[in-house]
Design a protein around this motif. Structure first.
Motif, PDB file in Angstrom:
ATOM      1  N   LEU A 224       0.832  -1.163   0.132  1.00 26.63           N
ATOM      2  CA  LEU A 224      -0.226   0.024  -0.165  1.00 26.63           C
ATOM      3  C   LEU A 224       0.894   1.251   0.047  1.00 26.63           C
ATOM      4  N   ILE A 225       0.647   2.264  -0.616  1.00 23.37           N
ATOM      5  CA  ILE A 225       1.081   3.424  -0.665  1.00 23.37           C
ATOM      6  C   ILE A 225       0.051   4.456  -0.389  1.00 23.37           C
ATOM      7  N   ASN A 226       0.403   5.551   0.750  1.00 26.34           N
ATOM      8  CA  ASN A 226      -0.288   6.961   0.662  1.00 26.34           C
ATOM      9  C   ASN A 226       0.645   8.040   1.001  1.00 26.34           C
ATOM     10  N   ASP A 227       0.151   9.064   1.188  1.00 25.79           N
ATOM     11  CA  ASP A 227       0.985  10.323   1.710  1.00 25.79           C
ATOM     12  C   ASP A 227       2.382   9.970   2.564  1.00 25.79           C
ATOM     13  N   ASP A 228       1.791   9.303   3.474  1.00 26.18           N
ATOM     14  CA  ASP A 228       2.696   9.003   4.703  1.00 26.18           C
ATOM     15  C   ASP A 228       3.723   8.252   4.677  1.00 26.18           C
ATOM     16  N   SER A 229       3.192   6.610   3.990  1.00 21.92           N
ATOM     17  CA  SER A 229       3.782   5.482   4.232  1.00 21.92           C
ATOM     18  C   SER A 229       3.876   4.666   3.166  1.00 21.92           C
ATOM     19  N   LEU A 269      14.328  -0.006  10.243  1.00 19.61           N
ATOM     20  CA  LEU A 269      12.873  -0.324  10.520  1.00 19.61           C
ATOM     21  C   LEU A 269      12.517   0.045  11.772  1.00 19.61           C
ATOM     22  N   SER A 270      13.399  -0.535  12.817  1.00 21.13           N
ATOM     23  CA  SER A 270      13.124  -0.364  14.467  1.00 21.13           C
ATOM     24  C   SER A 270      12.994   0.887  14.575  1.00 21.13           C
ATOM     25  N   ILE A 271      13.793   1.933  14.161  1.00 19.59           N
ATOM     26  CA  ILE A 271      13.583   3.201  14.725  1.00 19.59           C
ATOM     27  C   ILE A 271      12.756   3.933  14.114  1.00 19.59           C
ATOM     28  N   CYS A 272      12.220   3.647  12.707  1.00 14.97           N
ATOM     29  CA  CYS A 272      11.128   4.518  12.122  1.00 14.97           C
ATOM     30  C   CYS A 272      10.077   3.870  11.448  1.00 14.97           C
ATOM     31  N   GLY A 273       9.944   2.432  11.483  1.00 12.24           N
ATOM     32  CA  GLY A 273       8.857   1.782  10.938  1.00 12.24           C
ATOM     33  C   GLY A 273       7.999   1.299  12.155  1.00 12.24           C
ATOM     34  N   ASP A 274       6.713   1.227  11.729  1.00 10.99           N
ATOM     35  CA  ASP A 274       5.690   0.911  12.808  1.00 10.99           C
ATOM     36  C   ASP A 274       5.058  -0.536  12.312  1.00 10.99           C
ATOM     37  N   VAL A 275       5.124  -1.541  13.225  1.00 12.68           N
ATOM     38  CA  VAL A 275       4.372  -2.825  13.006  1.00 12.68           C
ATOM     39  C   VAL A 275       2.902  -2.647  13.608  1.00 12.68           C
ATOM     40  N   ARG A 276       1.998  -2.600  12.770  1.00 13.46           N
ATOM     41  CA  ARG A 276       0.585  -2.581  13.417  1.00 13.46           C
ATOM     42  C   ARG A 276      -0.298  -3.607  12.932  1.00 13.46           C
ATOM     43  N   LEU A 277      -1.354  -3.639  13.666  1.00  9.34           N
ATOM     44  CA  LEU A 277      -2.357  -4.635  13.450  1.00  9.34           C
ATOM     45  C   LEU A 277      -3.520  -4.220  12.525  1.00  9.34           C
ATOM     46  N   GLY A 278      -3.987  -5.331  11.412  1.00 11.01           N
ATOM     47  CA  GLY A 278      -5.100  -5.264  10.911  1.00 11.01           C
ATOM     48  C   GLY A 278      -6.155  -5.527  11.906  1.00 11.01           C
ATOM     49  N   GLY A 279      -6.542  -6.985  11.576  1.00  5.94           N
ATOM     50  CA  GLY A 279      -7.677  -7.359  12.145  1.00  5.94           C
ATOM     51  C   GLY A 279      -7.335  -8.786  12.903  1.00  5.94           C
TER      52      GLY A 279
END
Lengths: 308, 308
Positions: A224-229, A269-279
């Motif tokens: 996915l790509i948006n303005d932020d990430s 990645l550890s200092i500027c990437g976010d691992v996040r949850l979908g569902g």
């Protein structure tokens, strides 16, 4: 505008279903979509009040609209689907039940749903509580090689329940079969990371997308790509395993596009990437994503830098 | 300003260590803190270059500064610690290794660290890559009833690695022993959700906090409040279990403060609450949080509505 009616709804992402229409790369299409129960919970119920929430009929939940074929798409290609707008119906529903969500058995003694009014002003959960609208696509995917239920997600996309799949966003999906066969459905007027009850604000909608065919660019997982990430969307039997896949994908991207050693890609990645949850829905198939900031100047695999 | 030097550093959150000073509720204190290796990796190394990253010596990582006692604090009370500012040292380090992070064995064949220049302009990862500063506290906690290593987190706080613990934020911690005994350390100039290598941008810092004693308000888990969200910070043996605890805590809050049935509390959290990751470090003790938007008008348990 090319349109696809919600009467063209399916219970599977199938390589064998005939396309309801064929489009050309660059075309805009409006998908009209049903909510996750095909409208069955909305009938005759006043808004803002609770009702007994029954389980979905296995194999009948999450109807998706489609499939549409993209002229010339073949295995190994990618679809870059630009999400232009998501316009929700005026009513939808949400709910809390315990058979598919992120709570221990018994924590919710009585499953309840709520029919809610939805307008640009927000989602009216109750007379006292209105929350902001954040429309997103729960289910989007191409046909996999073997038919898959719309309840789950995998490399073809599917029921990812990722709140970042919204307008002003482009999603890169792999093509497995001739024509690609794109499906969209399961819109949520809003949903938090985790979709912890297994239910967002489920609603019918009109989704306008522009579909671009990228030859030979099939990603291993949806990006996915948006303005932020720049983000990779993954699935696993638990959050750790799904995260590991996302992190591995992110490391590969930084290793190749920024010419970094594995340890440096991981460190960055550890200092500027976010691992996040979908569902949580679909345990043992939960979804996660890795968000990589745009300021690193990387693009989803197979796309030119700065592509959007 | 009351100050605590980084020479007052500890390897445990212990109920038995003597307080280095005693303050009164309402006092402001500046904690000077070491980085996670007590400065040992910074010596003599030029910035912007990689070095072989060794494992920390067990029991010696994550030095925390303290403890400080709060006059009159007793078991069952809470500390509301207002984080006023975090000022980082001019150099820190980050790194990627595979013994404690979120990658499969072998994915990082050679562990590397990097000493990085850090200024308000950002973190200089390499000559080509500078990333924004987002200073946060990795370790903050009170003394538990039994001494706990600074490597892990639990109900007392500890090594939570939650990027949201930053300035303009207040954290509510339970008090287990007379005087509370507050410790702070392990500052990161920046870290993403998940801290996926087990290492943020590790750095010494000056942290200014105002400590408020709230009698009888001990929460079951630490809570956080900032302009956007009310959050509970939890720990578990995997992300699912840690999330379940966070969700249960969030449901209790909505049930009591918004007078909702369990299913409605779950439904509301599902559409507007975000379950997010703190850090993978310390598997099998990972950290998660639930973020509840402020617009729901709820407060951490035991505080008056609108408290900040």
């Amino acid at each position: 505008m090319i349109t696809v009616s919600r009467t063209n709804s399916q219970s599977n992402y199938s390589p064998d279903l005939p396309a309801v229409l064929e489009i050309t790369s660059g075309d805009r299409v409006q998908f009209s979509t049903y909510d996750a129960r095909g409208g069955a919970l909305l009938n005759q119920r006043p808004t803002g009040t609770a009702f007994d929430l029954t389980k979905p009929i296995p194999g009948k939940g999450n109807p998706v609209t489609g499939p549409i074929a993209i002229k010339g798409a073949k295995p190994g290609d990618a679809l870059l689907v630009h999400i232009l707008s998501i316009t929700c119906d005026p009513i939808g529903w949400c709910g809390g039940h315990a058979h598919a969500g992120a709570v221990e058995a018994g924590r919710v003694p009585k499953p309840l749903g709520r029919v809610c009014e939805v307008s640009p002003k927000g989602v009216v959960f109750s007379p006292e509580i209105t929350i902001p609208l954040r429309p997103m696509i729960g289910c989007i995917g191409t046909a996999p090689l073997e038919s898959a239920t719309t309840a789950v997600a995998w490399t073809h996309g599917g029921n990812m329940d990722q709140p970042v799949v919204r307008s002003n966003t482009s999603i890169l999906l792999p093509v497995f079969v001739e024509g690609a066969l794109l499906y969209i459905g399961d819109i949520h007027a809003t949903q938090g990371d985790g979709e912890i009850s297994g239910v967002g604000l489920e609603i019918g909608a009109e989704v306008v997308v522009e579909v671009e065919l990228i030859p030979g660019a099939a990603p291993e997982w949806p990006w996915l790509i948006n303005d932020d990430s720049v983000m990779v969307l993954t699935v696993g039997e638990n959050f750790e395993k799904s995260s590991y896949t996302a992190i591995d994908q992110g490391m590969k991207l930084l290793e190749s596009q920024l010419n970094l050693a594995p340890a440096d890609a991981l460190a960055l990645l550890s200092i500027c990437g976010d691992v996040r949850l979908g569902g949580f829905y679909g345990i043992p198939h939960v979804t996660t994503r890795l968000e990589i900031p745009r300021h690193l100047n990387v693009s989803p695999p197979g796309l030119h830098k700065g592509t959007k």
